[in-house]
Each structure stands twice: as C-alpha cells, then as structure tokens.
Scaffold this motif. Structure first.
Motif, PDB file in Angstrom:
ATOM      1  N   GLY A  35       0.805  -1.216   0.000  1.00 21.50           N
ATOM      2  CA  GLY A  35       0.000   0.000   0.000  1.00 21.50           C
ATOM      3  C   GLY A  35       0.831   1.256   0.000  1.00 21.50           C
ATOM      4  O   GLY A  35       2.052   1.224   0.218  1.00 21.50           O
ATOM      5  N   TRP A  36       0.164   2.347  -0.274  1.00 24.64           N
ATOM      6  CA  TRP A  36       0.743   3.666  -0.211  1.00 24.64           C
ATOM      7  C   TRP A  36      -0.051   4.509   0.782  1.00 24.64           C
ATOM      8  O   TRP A  36      -1.278   4.571   0.712  1.00 24.64           O
ATOM      9  CB  TRP A  36       0.726   4.350  -1.577  1.00 24.64           C
ATOM     10  N   TYR A  37       0.661   5.147   1.697  1.00 23.77           N
ATOM     11  CA  TYR A  37       0.085   6.076   2.653  1.00 23.77           C
ATOM     12  C   TYR A  37       0.682   7.447   2.396  1.00 23.77           C
ATOM     13  O   TYR A  37       1.720   7.571   1.750  1.00 23.77           O
ATOM     14  CB  TYR A  37       0.414   5.646   4.082  1.00 23.77           C
ATOM     15  N   ARG A  38       0.051   8.464   2.940  1.00 22.14           N
ATOM     16  CA  ARG A  38       0.637   9.797   2.856  1.00 22.14           C
ATOM     17  C   ARG A  38       0.370  10.554   4.148  1.00 22.14           C
ATOM     18  O   ARG A  38      -0.589  10.285   4.860  1.00 22.14           O
ATOM     19  CB  ARG A  38       0.080  10.583   1.671  1.00 22.14           C
ATOM     20  N   GLN A  39       1.257  11.489   4.395  1.00 21.09           N
ATOM     21  CA  GLN A  39       1.111  12.315   5.590  1.00 21.09           C
ATOM     22  C   GLN A  39       1.458  13.756   5.248  1.00 21.09           C
ATOM     23  O   GLN A  39       2.596  14.053   4.857  1.00 21.09           O
ATOM     24  CB  GLN A  39       2.000  11.813   6.729  1.00 21.09           C
ATOM     25  N   ALA A  40       0.466  14.628   5.372  1.00 22.36           N
ATOM     26  CA  ALA A  40       0.665  16.047   5.143  1.00 22.36           C
ATOM     27  C   ALA A  40       1.019  16.708   6.477  1.00 22.36           C
ATOM     28  O   ALA A  40       0.699  16.179   7.548  1.00 22.36           O
ATOM     29  CB  ALA A  40      -0.601  16.662   4.562  1.00 22.36           C
ATOM     30  N   PRO A  41       1.658  17.867   6.437  1.00 22.14           N
ATOM     31  CA  PRO A  41       2.031  18.555   7.684  1.00 22.14           C
ATOM     32  C   PRO A  41       0.822  18.792   8.575  1.00 22.14           C
ATOM     33  O   PRO A  41      -0.209  19.295   8.132  1.00 22.14           O
ATOM     34  CB  PRO A  41       2.623  19.875   7.177  1.00 22.14           C
ATOM     35  N   GLY A  42       0.953  18.404   9.831  1.00 20.24           N
ATOM     36  CA  GLY A  42      -0.118  18.622  10.795  1.00 20.24           C
ATOM     37  C   GLY A  42      -1.276  17.649  10.696  1.00 20.24           C
ATOM     38  O   GLY A  42      -2.278  17.811  11.404  1.00 20.24           O
ATOM     39  N   LYS A  43      -1.152  16.656   9.835  1.00 22.32           N
ATOM     40  CA  LYS A  43      -2.242  15.685   9.660  1.00 22.32           C
ATOM     41  C   LYS A  43      -1.749  14.280   9.949  1.00 22.32           C
ATOM     42  O   LYS A  43      -0.558  14.001   9.943  1.00 22.32           O
ATOM     43  CB  LYS A  43      -2.802  15.767   8.236  1.00 22.32           C
ATOM     44  N   GLN A  44      -2.714  13.401  10.177  1.00 20.57           N
ATOM     45  CA  GLN A  44      -2.372  12.012  10.414  1.00 20.57           C
ATOM     46  C   GLN A  44      -2.045  11.297   9.116  1.00 20.57           C
ATOM     47  O   GLN A  44      -2.509  11.699   8.029  1.00 20.57           O
ATOM     48  CB  GLN A  44      -3.550  11.302  11.102  1.00 20.57           C
ATOM     49  N   ARG A  45      -1.258  10.252   9.227  1.00 19.12           N
ATOM     50  CA  ARG A  45      -0.956   9.437   8.056  1.00 19.12           C
ATOM     51  C   ARG A  45      -2.236   8.720   7.618  1.00 19.12           C
ATOM     52  O   ARG A  45      -2.975   8.175   8.435  1.00 19.12           O
ATOM     53  CB  ARG A  45       0.136   8.418   8.386  1.00 19.12           C
ATOM     54  N   GLU A  46      -2.488   8.720   6.319  1.00 16.66           N
ATOM     55  CA  GLU A  46      -3.708   8.104   5.794  1.00 16.66           C
ATOM     56  C   GLU A  46      -3.386   7.154   4.652  1.00 16.66           C
ATOM     57  O   GLU A  46      -2.423   7.361   3.901  1.00 16.66           O
ATOM     58  CB  GLU A  46      -4.682   9.190   5.309  1.00 16.66           C
ATOM     59  N   LEU A  47      -4.228   6.138   4.530  1.00 17.27           N
ATOM     60  CA  LEU A  47      -4.077   5.186   3.437  1.00 17.27           C
ATOM     61  C   LEU A  47      -4.599   5.815   2.151  1.00 17.27           C
ATOM     62  O   LEU A  47      -5.724   6.293   2.099  1.00 17.27           O
ATOM     63  CB  LEU A  47      -4.850   3.904   3.744  1.00 17.27           C
ATOM     64  N   VAL A  48      -3.787   5.790   1.126  1.00 18.62           N
ATOM     65  CA  VAL A  48      -4.156   6.330  -0.182  1.00 18.62           C
ATOM     66  C   VAL A  48      -4.672   5.222  -1.092  1.00 18.62           C
ATOM     67  O   VAL A  48      -5.719   5.349  -1.720  1.00 18.62           O
ATOM     68  CB  VAL A  48      -2.955   7.035  -0.840  1.00 18.62           C
ATOM     69  N   ALA A  49      -3.919   4.116  -1.151  1.00 22.12           N
ATOM     70  CA  ALA A  49      -4.283   3.007  -2.025  1.00 22.12           C
ATOM     71  C   ALA A  49      -3.598   1.751  -1.528  1.00 22.12           C
ATOM     72  O   ALA A  49      -2.509   1.817  -0.958  1.00 22.12           O
ATOM     73  CB  ALA A  49      -3.880   3.296  -3.472  1.00 22.12           C
ATOM     74  N   GLY A  50      -4.241   0.617  -1.764  1.00 19.15           N
ATOM     75  CA  GLY A  50      -3.669  -0.658  -1.392  1.00 19.15           C
ATOM     76  C   GLY A  50      -3.992  -1.703  -2.441  1.00 19.15           C
ATOM     77  O   GLY A  50      -4.947  -1.550  -3.217  1.00 19.15           O
ATOM     78  N   THR A  52      -3.936  -6.118  -2.946  1.00 20.92           N
ATOM     79  CA  THR A  52      -3.732  -7.414  -2.325  1.00 20.92           C
ATOM     80  C   THR A  52      -2.781  -8.272  -3.151  1.00 20.92           C
ATOM     81  O   THR A  52      -2.410  -7.926  -4.277  1.00 20.92           O
ATOM     82  CB  THR A  52      -5.064  -8.144  -2.180  1.00 20.92           C
ATOM     83  N   SER A  53      -2.430  -9.431  -2.609  1.00 21.89           N
ATOM     84  CA  SER A  53      -1.564 -10.350  -3.337  1.00 21.89           C
ATOM     85  C   SER A  53      -2.236 -10.844  -4.610  1.00 21.89           C
ATOM     86  O   SER A  53      -1.554 -11.195  -5.579  1.00 21.89           O
ATOM     87  CB  SER A  53      -1.187 -11.531  -2.453  1.00 21.89           C
ATOM     88  N   GLY A  54      -3.562 -10.827  -4.627  1.00 25.09           N
ATOM     89  CA  GLY A  54      -4.309 -11.235  -5.805  1.00 25.09           C
ATOM     90  C   GLY A  54      -4.479 -10.134  -6.832  1.00 25.09           C
ATOM     91  O   GLY A  54      -5.093 -10.352  -7.879  1.00 25.09           O
ATOM     92  N   GLY A  55      -3.974  -8.949  -6.512  1.00 22.44           N
ATOM     93  CA  GLY A  55      -4.036  -7.852  -7.473  1.00 22.44           C
ATOM     94  C   GLY A  55      -5.275  -6.993  -7.363  1.00 22.44           C
ATOM     95  O   GLY A  55      -5.543  -6.181  -8.260  1.00 22.44           O
ATOM     96  N   ARG A  71       1.319  -3.567  -9.023  1.00 21.17           N
ATOM     97  CA  ARG A  71       2.463  -4.282  -8.475  1.00 21.17           C
ATOM     98  C   ARG A  71       3.079  -5.183  -9.527  1.00 21.17           C
ATOM     99  O   ARG A  71       2.357  -5.708 -10.397  1.00 21.17           O
ATOM    100  CB  ARG A  71       2.054  -5.098  -7.235  1.00 21.17           C
ATOM    101  N   ASP A  72       4.393  -5.338  -9.425  1.00 20.00           N
ATOM    102  CA  ASP A  72       5.131  -6.255 -10.295  1.00 20.00           C
ATOM    103  C   ASP A  72       5.851  -7.217  -9.365  1.00 20.00           C
ATOM    104  O   ASP A  72       6.903  -6.886  -8.799  1.00 20.00           O
ATOM    105  CB  ASP A  72       6.107  -5.479 -11.174  1.00 20.00           C
ATOM    106  N   ASN A  73       5.295  -8.392  -9.192  1.00 19.94           N
ATOM    107  CA  ASN A  73       5.860  -9.340  -8.233  1.00 19.94           C
ATOM    108  C   ASN A  73       7.237  -9.831  -8.665  1.00 19.94           C
ATOM    109  O   ASN A  73       8.081 -10.145  -7.829  1.00 19.94           O
ATOM    110  CB  ASN A  73       4.909 -10.516  -8.044  1.00 19.94           C
ATOM    111  N   VAL A  97       4.430  -2.538   3.180  1.00 25.09           N
ATOM    112  CA  VAL A  97       4.341  -3.895   2.654  1.00 25.09           C
ATOM    113  C   VAL A  97       4.237  -4.891   3.800  1.00 25.09           C
ATOM    114  O   VAL A  97       5.006  -4.804   4.773  1.00 25.09           O
ATOM    115  CB  VAL A  97       5.547  -4.248   1.763  1.00 25.09           C
ATOM    116  N   VAL A  98       3.309  -5.793   3.672  1.00 25.45           N
ATOM    117  CA  VAL A  98       3.198  -6.920   4.600  1.00 25.45           C
ATOM    118  C   VAL A  98       3.760  -8.139   3.885  1.00 25.45           C
ATOM    119  O   VAL A  98       3.245  -8.538   2.835  1.00 25.45           O
ATOM    120  CB  VAL A  98       1.740  -7.159   5.019  1.00 25.45           C
ATOM    121  N   PHE A  99       4.807  -8.702   4.450  1.00 26.26           N
ATOM    122  CA  PHE A  99       5.446  -9.868   3.851  1.00 26.26           C
ATOM    123  C   PHE A  99       4.866 -11.144   4.444  1.00 26.26           C
ATOM    124  O   PHE A  99       4.504 -11.187   5.618  1.00 26.26           O
ATOM    125  CB  PHE A  99       6.955  -9.824   4.076  1.00 26.26           C
ATOM    126  N   GLY A 100       4.804 -12.172   3.632  1.00 31.23           N
ATOM    127  CA  GLY A 100       4.254 -13.435   4.073  1.00 31.23           C
ATOM    128  C   GLY A 100       5.014 -14.009   5.255  1.00 31.23           C
ATOM    129  O   GLY A 100       6.240 -14.020   5.264  1.00 31.23           O
TER     130      GLY A 100
END
Length: 117
Positions: A35-50, A52-55, A71-73, A97-100
């Motif tokens: 996944g990709w998260y982002r954090q702007a100044p003064g804000k909490q980190r947020e999930l932008v996109a994720g 799965t292993s299945g695409g 993703r390119d495995n 990234v969460v690894f198996g």
C-alpha cells in the motif's frame, strides 16, 4: 533483513502526473498486502491506495479516478501512478508492505510530493 526503497517524488504543477515506485529487497518469501500512505504537515498518516496479493486494488475516495496502484511481483515493486494532481495531494508518501509469514508490516523511508497551484 528487508528494505523498501522509494523513488519518484518531486515537485509538479496542479494537473500534472507523477509515478512513485517502491522496491523491496532482502530475504522474504512473499509480499502480501502492498500500500501507499501519505502524511501532510499537521495531519495524520492516511491510506491512499492498497493492493492485495491477488491484485485487487482499493483507493481512498479522495484519489479515486486519479491514482492507480499496481504491483510487479517479479520485480518486488509496487507503483502508484498519480494523475490530475491537486495541491491537496501534497504530502510525504510512504509505501507499506506486509510480507508473508511476518506479523508486522514494513515502511519505506518516504518520498516528498509537492503540487503547486
């Protein structure tokens, strides 16, 4: 030991595009959630996109239709294509990234994305 290295951030005008990359290296069996998260100044980190292993991708409402995660495995890499960028997209972007077989996910070092109006 696992390492995530990000690239592709920078300064762009509103309406422009950037492509972020995050490459994993080290010893691991598989990559599950990416996944990709982002954090702007003064804000909490947020999930932008994720993705799965299945695409299967998922996106925050704020970026739907503008961002694409992939993703390119074979290359152990996750990408974030960002189009129609807005000033409110300005933030530090982190890959995750969460690894198996591992309990905890890993973070990249972060890359700055700045969108000027």
């Amino acid at each position: 030991q696992v390492q995530l290295v990000e690239s592709g951030g920078g300064l762009v005008q509103a309406g422009g595009s950037l492509r972020l990359s995050c490459a994993a290296s080290g010893s691991f069996f598989s990559m599950d959630f990416m996944g990709w998260y982002r954090q702007a100044p003064g804000k909490q980190r947020e999930l932008v996109a994720g993705i799965t292993s299945g695409g299967n991708p998922a996106y925050a409402d704020s970026v739907k239709g503008r961002f694409t995660i992939s993703r390119d495995n074979a290359k152990n890499t996750v990408y974030l294509q960002m189009n129609s960028l807005k000033p409110e997209d300005t933030a530090v972007y982190y890959c995750y990234v969460v690894f198996g077989g591992r309990n905890n996910g890993y973070w990249g070092q972060g890359t700055q994305v700045t969108v000027s109006s």
